[in-house]
Design a protein around this motif. Structure first.
Motif, PDB file in Angstrom:
ATOM      1  N   ARG A 129     -91.969  42.897 -41.129  1.00 37.05           N
ATOM      2  CA  ARG A 129     -90.507  42.815 -41.523  1.00 37.05           C
ATOM      3  C   ARG A 129     -89.585  43.727 -40.578  1.00 37.05           C
ATOM      4  O   ARG A 129     -88.343  43.968 -41.051  1.00 37.05           O
ATOM      5  CB  ARG A 129     -90.304  42.755 -42.865  1.00 37.05           C
ATOM      6  CG  ARG A 129     -90.922  41.873 -44.039  1.00 37.05           C
ATOM      7  CD  ARG A 129     -90.548  40.608 -43.620  1.00 37.05           C
ATOM      8  NE  ARG A 129     -91.275  39.530 -44.254  1.00 37.05           N
ATOM      9  CZ  ARG A 129     -90.968  39.062 -45.253  1.00 37.05           C
ATOM     10  NH1 ARG A 129     -89.714  39.296 -45.957  1.00 37.05           N
ATOM     11  NH2 ARG A 129     -91.740  38.053 -45.735  1.00 37.05           N
TER      12      ARG A 129
ATOM     13  N   PHE B  19     -81.311  45.088 -56.925  1.00 39.40           N
ATOM     14  CA  PHE B  19     -82.789  45.181 -56.702  1.00 39.40           C
ATOM     15  C   PHE B  19     -83.479  43.958 -57.014  1.00 39.40           C
ATOM     16  O   PHE B  19     -83.247  43.456 -58.259  1.00 39.40           O
ATOM     17  CB  PHE B  19     -83.377  46.323 -57.303  1.00 39.40           C
ATOM     18  CG  PHE B  19     -84.572  46.444 -57.131  1.00 39.40           C
ATOM     19  CD1 PHE B  19     -85.184  46.949 -55.688  1.00 39.40           C
ATOM     20  CD2 PHE B  19     -85.690  46.019 -58.003  1.00 39.40           C
ATOM     21  CE1 PHE B  19     -86.533  46.952 -55.418  1.00 39.40           C
ATOM     22  CE2 PHE B  19     -86.871  46.148 -57.563  1.00 39.40           C
ATOM     23  CZ  PHE B  19     -87.603  46.562 -56.404  1.00 39.40           C
TER      24      PHE B  19
ATOM     25  N   HIS C 218     -88.130  39.447 -54.379  1.00 41.06           N
ATOM     26  CA  HIS C 218     -88.294  39.914 -53.261  1.00 41.06           C
ATOM     27  C   HIS C 218     -89.626  40.784 -52.950  1.00 41.06           C
ATOM     28  O   HIS C 218     -90.493  40.821 -51.947  1.00 41.06           O
ATOM     29  CB  HIS C 218     -87.100  40.282 -52.721  1.00 41.06           C
ATOM     30  CG  HIS C 218     -86.627  40.026 -51.221  1.00 41.06           C
ATOM     31  ND1 HIS C 218     -85.456  39.418 -50.950  1.00 41.06           N
ATOM     32  CD2 HIS C 218     -87.678  39.802 -50.148  1.00 41.06           C
ATOM     33  CE1 HIS C 218     -85.633  39.102 -49.717  1.00 41.06           C
ATOM     34  NE2 HIS C 218     -86.658  39.422 -49.039  1.00 41.06           N
ATOM     35  N   HIS C 219     -89.395  41.777 -53.587  1.00 41.56           N
ATOM     36  CA  HIS C 219     -90.226  42.974 -53.308  1.00 41.56           C
ATOM     37  C   HIS C 219     -91.837  42.659 -53.889  1.00 41.56           C
ATOM     38  O   HIS C 219     -92.780  43.213 -53.160  1.00 41.56           O
ATOM     39  CB  HIS C 219     -89.789  44.212 -53.733  1.00 41.56           C
ATOM     40  CG  HIS C 219     -88.521  44.756 -53.131  1.00 41.56           C
ATOM     41  ND1 HIS C 219     -87.272  44.415 -53.500  1.00 41.56           N
ATOM     42  CD2 HIS C 219     -88.453  45.634 -52.048  1.00 41.56           C
ATOM     43  CE1 HIS C 219     -86.466  45.047 -52.635  1.00 41.56           C
ATOM     44  NE2 HIS C 219     -87.143  45.864 -51.740  1.00 41.56           N
TER      45      HIS C 219
ATOM     46  N   ILE D  77     -95.806  44.031 -52.869  1.00 39.69           N
ATOM     47  CA  ILE D  77     -95.925  45.493 -53.418  1.00 39.69           C
ATOM     48  C   ILE D  77     -96.277  45.376 -54.773  1.00 39.69           C
ATOM     49  O   ILE D  77     -96.008  44.926 -55.480  1.00 39.69           O
ATOM     50  CB  ILE D  77     -94.467  46.076 -53.056  1.00 39.69           C
ATOM     51  CG1 ILE D  77     -93.867  46.084 -51.643  1.00 39.69           C
ATOM     52  CG2 ILE D  77     -94.703  47.719 -53.217  1.00 39.69           C
ATOM     53  CD1 ILE D  77     -92.447  46.464 -51.539  1.00 39.69           C
TER      54      ILE D  77
ATOM     55  N   TYR E  83     -96.424  51.212 -57.003  1.00 36.70           N
ATOM     56  CA  TYR E  83     -95.858  51.889 -55.705  1.00 36.70           C
ATOM     57  C   TYR E  83     -94.598  52.460 -56.239  1.00 36.70           C
ATOM     58  O   TYR E  83     -94.149  53.589 -55.817  1.00 36.70           O
ATOM     59  CB  TYR E  83     -95.580  50.712 -54.742  1.00 36.70           C
ATOM     60  CG  TYR E  83     -95.076  51.360 -53.487  1.00 36.70           C
ATOM     61  CD1 TYR E  83     -96.011  51.552 -52.533  1.00 36.70           C
ATOM     62  CD2 TYR E  83     -93.605  51.787 -53.470  1.00 36.70           C
ATOM     63  CE1 TYR E  83     -95.447  52.090 -51.221  1.00 36.70           C
ATOM     64  CE2 TYR E  83     -93.089  52.348 -52.077  1.00 36.70           C
ATOM     65  CZ  TYR E  83     -94.180  52.375 -50.965  1.00 36.70           C
ATOM     66  OH  TYR E  83     -93.470  53.261 -49.991  1.00 36.70           O
TER      67      TYR E  83
ATOM     68  N   THR F  53     -88.126  56.972 -53.031  1.00 36.17           N
ATOM     69  CA  THR F  53     -89.016  55.564 -52.929  1.00 36.17           C
ATOM     70  C   THR F  53     -88.594  54.424 -52.171  1.00 36.17           C
ATOM     71  O   THR F  53     -89.043  53.955 -51.343  1.00 36.17           O
ATOM     72  CB  THR F  53     -89.568  55.229 -53.974  1.00 36.17           C
ATOM     73  OG1 THR F  53     -89.983  56.520 -54.908  1.00 36.17           O
ATOM     74  CG2 THR F  53     -90.623  54.236 -54.116  1.00 36.17           C
ATOM     75  N   CYS F  54     -87.104  54.154 -52.427  1.00 39.90           N
ATOM     76  CA  CYS F  54     -86.359  52.955 -51.854  1.00 39.90           C
ATOM     77  C   CYS F  54     -86.423  53.552 -50.117  1.00 39.90           C
ATOM     78  O   CYS F  54     -86.516  52.394 -49.524  1.00 39.90           O
ATOM     79  CB  CYS F  54     -85.129  52.734 -52.121  1.00 39.90           C
ATOM     80  SG  CYS F  54     -84.914  52.606 -53.871  1.00 39.90           S
TER      81      CYS F  54
ATOM     82  N   CYS G 278     -88.992  52.740 -47.152  1.00 39.36           N
ATOM     83  CA  CYS G 278     -88.575  51.427 -46.155  1.00 39.36           C
ATOM     84  C   CYS G 278     -87.203  51.378 -45.681  1.00 39.36           C
ATOM     85  O   CYS G 278     -87.209  50.976 -44.785  1.00 39.36           O
ATOM     86  CB  CYS G 278     -89.313  50.270 -47.207  1.00 39.36           C
ATOM     87  SG  CYS G 278     -90.929  50.345 -47.528  1.00 39.36           S
ATOM     88  N   HIS G 279     -86.567  51.608 -46.581  1.00 36.50           N
ATOM     89  CA  HIS G 279     -84.939  51.462 -46.112  1.00 36.50           C
ATOM     90  C   HIS G 279     -84.402  52.467 -45.250  1.00 36.50           C
ATOM     91  O   HIS G 279     -83.302  52.262 -44.900  1.00 36.50           O
ATOM     92  CB  HIS G 279     -84.258  51.174 -47.411  1.00 36.50           C
ATOM     93  CG  HIS G 279     -84.685  49.806 -47.968  1.00 36.50           C
ATOM     94  ND1 HIS G 279     -84.323  48.457 -47.409  1.00 36.50           N
ATOM     95  CD2 HIS G 279     -85.088  49.495 -49.379  1.00 36.50           C
ATOM     96  CE1 HIS G 279     -84.850  47.441 -48.178  1.00 36.50           C
ATOM     97  NE2 HIS G 279     -85.334  48.023 -49.325  1.00 36.50           N
TER      98      HIS G 279
ATOM     99  N   TRP H  15     -83.219  47.015 -43.099  1.00 36.33           N
ATOM    100  CA  TRP H  15     -81.938  46.769 -43.518  1.00 36.33           C
ATOM    101  C   TRP H  15     -81.063  47.763 -43.869  1.00 36.33           C
ATOM    102  O   TRP H  15     -80.242  47.873 -44.479  1.00 36.33           O
ATOM    103  CB  TRP H  15     -81.658  46.061 -44.893  1.00 36.33           C
ATOM    104  CG  TRP H  15     -82.365  44.336 -44.973  1.00 36.33           C
ATOM    105  CD1 TRP H  15     -83.350  44.178 -43.931  1.00 36.33           C
ATOM    106  CD2 TRP H  15     -81.977  43.453 -45.451  1.00 36.33           C
ATOM    107  NE1 TRP H  15     -83.567  42.689 -44.115  1.00 36.33           N
ATOM    108  CE2 TRP H  15     -82.619  42.415 -45.117  1.00 36.33           C
ATOM    109  CE3 TRP H  15     -81.054  43.359 -46.253  1.00 36.33           C
ATOM    110  CZ2 TRP H  15     -82.359  40.970 -45.597  1.00 36.33           C
ATOM    111  CZ3 TRP H  15     -80.937  42.055 -47.399  1.00 36.33           C
ATOM    112  CH2 TRP H  15     -81.358  40.981 -46.861  1.00 36.33           C
TER     113      TRP H  15
END
Lengths: 243, 231
Positions: A117, B52, B56-57, B63, B67, B85-86, B89-90, B94
């Protein structure tokens, strides 16, 4: 007694019942701190106080320095601080699948879902560059991150970090495993990985080389002949759900 | 002296019945009201700082619950992920999305994101996640398939009768421990048997009864005693 009074009485009583049934306060929210409840007393609004610098909390006296740093002096070590047993290995697999597989994929080739992604290409543990690193280095990367790799110090306890490091080693050995590595009495119906195909008929090795599908159902670990712990043939694993 | 005509006797009798009837209906209505989503907030999504999506996650990206909800296996509290934690990845995914601005802002300033509680027991009730997870109660037995929720809501009422319904007969719900985090788990049926310790089960009650022994559950009297939950 008049009928009116009687009626009024019942009406009053029932409406009171109705109204009361809507209430849920009194003891529901007590003025005490439960985890994550905010505080009006402290300026930062946190009820959980942060640890003061230069203090040691209970259970955080890290006497075994190697267990907590992965370093001997300033050099990363290449041994484990405790014996690696089957139980540790299974724990490692579980933790790896939770925390690492989103990016590194279940087989460790760095093509996990998040990479697909748009995240930076994650390390392929089978590359010579990464395979030759010490387990102490893996421990250090989990604890402090490295480059685009986020740190997992807050999410994974030190013993689990070592278990993951051990499992990465197992993944690396497994990639180069051969039938002769499997004890003869455990081979059963296992096939050599060069003879295996995915469910779409693609040869397994090719599928792996192209990144598998990276999703949760890529190579079924535990059924592959190269798995570090081949199950006894004919012996279903706990909780296996048959289709 | 007679003020009322004789016929009013019947009327007054009827009103007594009527009143009892009305009281009964209202009582019933108030009990139903008490259990309704209006009071328990079941199936109502709460406003959150960022939209959130578990769907999706969890379903989309695969996931694992742990996690983010890291303390669930070892403590009473599941744990709500910190902003860091967000950002795992973020920080790269995005990064320009306006709906993630509150998350980035929290990361920049160090000020916590304030998530609104969805499941909230009264403070006089003691609840503990770890024991339920370790004794084979799946997340979705209590939270319903979270991986189909674009926004979080609670499915169960969290009322005492709901807890007791299970504590009185846990065998109706138990599953093998390694299936606890599986949101797509189905109870065994003759079409889809479940194998535990080499034994194949086609029916929930027999599986549940064996798991009660395997996981050493305490007696029903023990776990339904008031002091288990009110301590």
């Amino acid at each position: 007694m008049s009928r009116r009074l009687y009626l009024r009485g019942t009406l009053l009583a029932t409406s009171a019942l109705l109204i009361l049934s809507g209430c849920r306060q009194d003891m529901h929210n007590q003025p005490k701190y439960v985890p994550y409840r905010s505080s009006e007393f402290f300026q930062d609004g946190l009820s959980e106080r942060q640890q003061l610098v230069h203090t040691v909390a209970r259970g955080e006296l890290h006497e075994d320095a190697y267990l907590y740093t992965g370093k001997i002096g300033i050099k990363e070590g290449d041994r484990f601080p405790f014996p690696i047993t089957q139980a540790v290995m299974e724990r490692g697999r579980e933790r790896y699948d939770i925390y690492c597989s989103p990016c590194h994929s279940r087989v460790g080739d760095g093509n996990g879902m998040i990479v697909k992604r748009g995240y930076r290409q994650a390390a392929n543990f089978h590359d010579q560059k990464y395979a030759s690193q010490t387990v102490g280095h893996y421990y250090d990367v989990i604890s402090h991150g490295s480059g685009a790799m986020p740190d997992y110090g807050a999410q994974i306890d030190p013993p689990d970090r070592w278990a993951i490091a051990a499992y990465i080693r197992a993944l690396q050995y497994a990639r180069n495993g051969a039938m002769s590595d499997v004890p003869a009495d455990q081979r059963g119906q296992l096939k050599d990985q060069s003879e295996m195909t995915t469910k779409d008929g693609v040869p397994l090795l090719r599928a792996i080389a192209s990144g598998g599908n990276g999703g949760p159902e890529s190579v079924p670990v535990g059924t592959s002949p190269t798995s570090p712990h081949p199950p006894q043939p004919g012996e279903p694993q706990e909780g296996t759900q048959k289709k | 002296m007679q003020i009322f005509h004789r016929s009013t006797n019947t009327i007054s009798r009827a009103t007594i019945f009527g009143a009892i009837f009305i009281v009964a209906v209202l009582l019933w209505a108030s009990i139903q009201f008490q259990r309704s989503p209006y009071v328990t907030y079941a199936e109502v999504a709460r406003p959150q700082p960022a939209p959130f999506s578990h769907q999706h996650h969890v379903a989309g990206l695969g996931i694992d619950c742990r996690y983010c909800h890291t303390s669930i296996e070892t403590s009473s509290f599941a744990g709500i992920p910190p902003t860091k934690t967000c950002m795992n990845c973020h920080s790269q995914i995005w990064t320009g999305a306006p709906m993630l601005e509150p998350v980035r802002e929290s990361f920049r300033t160090g000020k916590s994101l304030v998530w609104n509680r969805v499941n909230d027991l009264p403070d006089f009730v003691y609840f503990n996640h770890s024991i339920h997870i370790n004794k084979g109660v799946g997340c979705n037995t209590c939270h319903e398939p979270v991986d189909r929720m674009p926004l979080m809501y609670n499915f169960a009422s969290l009322q005492m009768e709901w807890c007791l319904d299970c504590h009185r007969a846990p065998e109706k719900y138990l599953r093998p421990r390694d299936q606890v985090f599986n949101m797509r788990y189905e109870q065994p049926s003759s079409g889809k048997p479940i194998v535990v310790d080499g034994k194949s089960y086609t029916e929930q009650l027999s599986l549940g009864t064996d798991l009660v022994h395997k996981y050493n559950l305490r007696s029903v009297a023990d776990i339904t005693s008031c002091s288990t939950c009110h301590r």
